[in-house]
Design an enzyme around this catalytic site. Sequence first.
Site, short mmCIF file in Angstrom:
data_model
loop_
_atom_site.label_atom_id
_atom_site.label_comp_id
_atom_site.label_asym_id
_atom_site.label_seq_id
_atom_site.Cartn_x
_atom_site.Cartn_y
_atom_site.Cartn_z
CG ASP A 45 -2.63 -5.96 14.77
OD1 ASP A 45 -2.43 -4.63 14.89
OD2 ASP A 45 -3.03 -6.34 13.63
CD GLU A 95 -5.60 -3.32 17.77
OE1 GLU A 95 -5.46 -2.18 17.07
OE2 GLU A 95 -5.58 -4.46 17.12
CE LYS A 139 -3.93 -2.04 0.30
NZ LYS A 139 -4.88 -2.01 1.65
#
Lengths: 672, 672
Positions: A390, A419, A259
């Site tokens: 994560d 998280e 990205k």
Amino acid sequence: MPPDSGQARAVVDAVLPVVDGGRFAVKRVVGEPLAVEAHVITDGHDQLRVMLQWQAEGGALHETEMQHLVNDVWQASFTPQAIGRGFYRVEAWVDHFHSWRHELLRRVDDEDIRIAALVGAELLEQAAQRAGAGAGEGPAGDGRHLAEWAAQLRQGAATQPFDGPQLKALALDELLARVADRHPDRSLAVRSADLPLQVDRERARFSTWYELFPRSAGTEPGRHGTFADVEARLPYVAEMGFDVLYFPPIHPIGRDKRKGRNNALDAQPGDVGSPWAIGAAEGGHESILPELGTLEDFRRLVGKAREHGIEIALDIAFQCAPDHPWVKSHPQWFRWRPDGTVQYAENPPKKYQDIYPFNFETEDWRGLWSALKGVFDHWIAQGVHIFRVDNPHTKAFPFWEWCVTEIKREHPQVLFLAEAFTRPKVMHRLAKLGYSQSYTYFTWRNTKQELTEYFTELSQGPGKDYFRPNAWPNTPDILNEHLHGGGRPIFALRLVLAATLASSYGIYGPAYELMENAPRSPGSEEYLDSEKYQLRHWDLQRPDSLRQLIAQVNHIRRRNPALQQLQNLRFCHTDNEQLLAYTKRDAASGNTVLVVANLDTRNRQSGWVSLDLAALGLEPDARFHLHDLLSNQRFVWQGAHNFVILDPGQAPAHVFRVTQQLQGEQDFDHGL
Amino acid sequence: MPPDSGQARAVVDAVLPVVDGGRFAVKRVVGEPLAVEAHVITDGHDQLRVMLQWQAEGGALHETEMQHLVNDVWQASFTPQAIGRGFYRVEAWVDHFHSWRHELLRRVDDEDIRIAALVGAELLEQAAQRAGAGAGEGPAGDGRHLAEWAAQLRQGAATQPFDGPQLKALALDELLARVADRHPDRSLAVRSADLPLQVDRERARFSTWYELFPRSAGTEPGRHGTFADVEARLPYVAEMGFDVLYFPPIHPIGRDKRKGRNNALDAQPGDVGSPWAIGAAEGGHESILPELGTLEDFRRLVGKAREHGIEIALDIAFQCAPDHPWVKSHPQWFRWRPDGTVQYAENPPKKYQDIYPFNFETEDWRGLWSALKGVFDHWIAQGVHIFRVDNPHTKAFPFWEWCVTEIKREHPQVLFLAEAFTRPKVMHRLAKLGYSQSYTYFTWRNTKQELTEYFTELSQGPGKDYFRPNAWPNTPDILNEHLHGGGRPIFALRLVLAATLASSYGIYGPAYELMENAPRSPGSEEYLDSEKYQLRHWDLQRPDSLRQLIAQVNHIRRRNPALQQLQNLRFCHTDNEQLLAYTKRDAASGNTVLVVANLDTRNRQSGWVSLDLAALGLEPDARFHLHDLLSNQRFVWQGAHNFVILDPGQAPAHVFRVTQQLQGEQDFDHGL
């Protein structure tokens, strides 16, 4: 029904705290007392004795006597002294010696006392036998003392003329009763289930986190930061008072489908990609992005940080870029589509072609589980003992329970922060199955009612024994609307709230102290020019930086044990919707903090704050001192209701240390 | 960790209701729905299917699909159809077909739809195989339909030019989805623990008790009553609307240490003694006091009562008079004192020399347990299916758990009422371990606040799934202070409260309907000239008897299903401390009752009653009918707030049936 249970009459109906009936562990930190309540009953009027027992895994069994509070509730506490897994339980029995004594106290007829003396003599002879056999824990002479006592009772019962009161006094001798208590008849004792306990180090409860992107730590704009740059940044972080420094993933970043800036679908040449697109030709989850440095550099950074009182924490994100080596070496860990490609992450119509999730339903789940745990093992071996995980809620829960439990058994000092910004039951399950800390909804709780309800739930609700919140005013993923375009007042306010409501909190910096406030688009929670997709260069010396305030707040947290806990949080009534007031008190030291925050970042607000004086250990009519640890102002208040004015241009809150004014006594602490 | 569990990703975090984590059974009656909630989650965005399963002991396993409510809570109900023990549990799995469909709904790109069609074809082919293999429950054609559908999807995916919308529509076909749903892949399903369920007959929840001393049922003063006299009394009891008629112990009464009238230590010649001093030369717990009649008389009475819709209940008191045959035949069941006598019951300085308790710590506990259970077995064989157990809390809890469980397994129709007027946790334990009903503190709850708090706890509190209260305004042991010297207003009030607050209630008569109100001494809860120690003769025809009111109230209870439940109780706000208002609504029939009681038995009271109209199924602005079933008055109300006046000289309460006024519709019931 077991053949030997029919005679046992004590009943342990409940033991508290307990998580899901003992399926999951209650959590405490070393040195933090665990107060246990047991509901214990028996039939009729007989007296019970109730013991709280506990044991660290591999340690000795400890025991302490529980006291009857009221309504069949018994209570005792113990303080775990070492980290690791353990259990506690309750043992109880109908105590014939206590029952006998309890009845004797109320006996008045001579003949009743005579019979009772004979009954008691028999009980004492049995106790003497147990003491003699070495079953007791008392001094060696116990057996002899008890036998003598029994003989005296028998003699007194046989003496003519009979002296009831004298015999009763002898039978009720306190000192001998204490000897007898050391040798009870526990043959019909009943026992609760063993309830699991997880004891962590203190940082599980009290921690102050700072997140930064190492690649943005370079000293010149455009140059990729390195671990060496982070090393140079350590004094800056330490001066602000943080004790955990955590990095987004430090692994090689995928090139396939990388990205670009601001999450553009196509990366431009030179774009650094997202650290969460893990894995490339250079390696995967156990490798380091070469631009950051070597494993040796990393280990050196971990050591240097420790010298500053800072632990390095790593973000572990279990997902792969398309060019992660595992995609080729372990294709069975991914889900394949009919067109022969790997199923990338998606939540239609959103697609994340640069991210391959693992397939936890793979037939080779054992291989996958082992490899993933191996990632933690690898970094633990490099000195990392705190992991921020994560999106754990997108990986299978049974995997986490196994992985976290195994790692904590091998390395009990390791802590895990979940998280999982998701639904409550999912977050709670992760906490129950072993996560040491959890992200919260703090970011989206802004009004007085929202904050009061949410933190009352966190500190007093059903999760209080296993869910340890970690409050963040921002993260690289979340620039809350309240911060959009905001300045010092709102950034200062949210910092003080996070730092004083929660015992663990963190900020994503330097974006936070430099009050980065621009979203990628209006209403979005994404940062404009987010570090997630590009290098950033931060001017740490900017005069408007919040670093001084942050340092001051973190210093206050370190000096006030009341702020290092959560279950002690109590909200106070105020008569102004913009004034949020709460107290924390440390039972051991008496340290007491009162925070009054002005939630209105534009206008001065004033109003009356009402305190529960008794709960704070204050006399109803006495004057007491308030020392505002932020402004260094001192006040004297009297009574439960006092007036407060706060100007957001001056300070977001009063953070008072409260001390009873005693004649001739000095303040608890004159510093600060 | 079991080797086959690693791939399963669904998690059943909680199933409700549950009593102590499944240690004890949830209770329902036949035909009473059990609404089960499950907290079920999985990682990520995949879709779950969740099944509620239940099974009666020895019956077939049933299953129904649970629906997602909100926040990971799933819900379904089932209605047990037969009495006995059973279990329920929850099974859940990540459903790939549902997940595929859920994602497809949001797909827009042609290529995505094409790939999805191929993925779906594979899922359907697998489902077709399961259907073909006969694993499914659907019609025989399912396998063929699913295979055809898969083939169409494959064909559509291969067709050029490709028509995305058409293929998507085919893939989302509702009818075929329902076929596929019948053949899910449950290979990775997870399951909660089996949670025990106790299903009783309706009388466990809804019962109306009348207690009398058979020996006082004689028609002439001074003559000892007999079972034949009770038989003659049956129409009187039936007319008042009672369905349980219960007797104090009917066994031979000890002569040794017999108590006299008003509990005098020494009985006079002719004194009949206390029925609770059980056992004499004629026999013990399985014998009948000869003065009452023979076993044949008793069996005849049980049969006659049944003809009147009345069940005979017996009081079982596990204790012995000194001349009970067991004292000689089984001395090991008692505690012996050093002077060679049996330890009688005492609570120093009080002594009960006429009562020997059993020693549940006896080495021969197996023999004792078996003999005590034998007492129940004996009376069950005579047709008694309801037992009121005297002071169960002075007998060992493990005994009760075994005894009640065994008896209910052999005779699931048997019900047990625990007479344990003691501490809350003790009462709750007895209810948990199997007692069908429990006495309550109702007698000592008199003010609006006391009644509101107590009945809110009983109907909504943690015991609601296992503790079934039975409310008594009086018992032979308890003439509450509020009744001392009281007249019709207080007796009527307490009756209406018991009968409409609780779904099970009872009175000790004829003392109650004849408003016997004299204590043995001021402040005592004992009756003067108590039937516990002497015969009494009652004038049942007294014109001031409450029998008409009682008949009316019990008739109202029978006609209004709302009053036959407890969990539906909701208190309403009133602006007068003397006005207690509450509603009950039967969800199945819509039958709704509103009671407004005047707690002041001396003065007229008036005030505003506020209703939760929505909860009662009433439109906010519509007019609704109130029919006072006691006074036969009719009212029309509108809106939530309405005015009420009650005169204790007229009636203790309004007992309204509430009906929505609909055009052209007749009242639910015009008779009473």
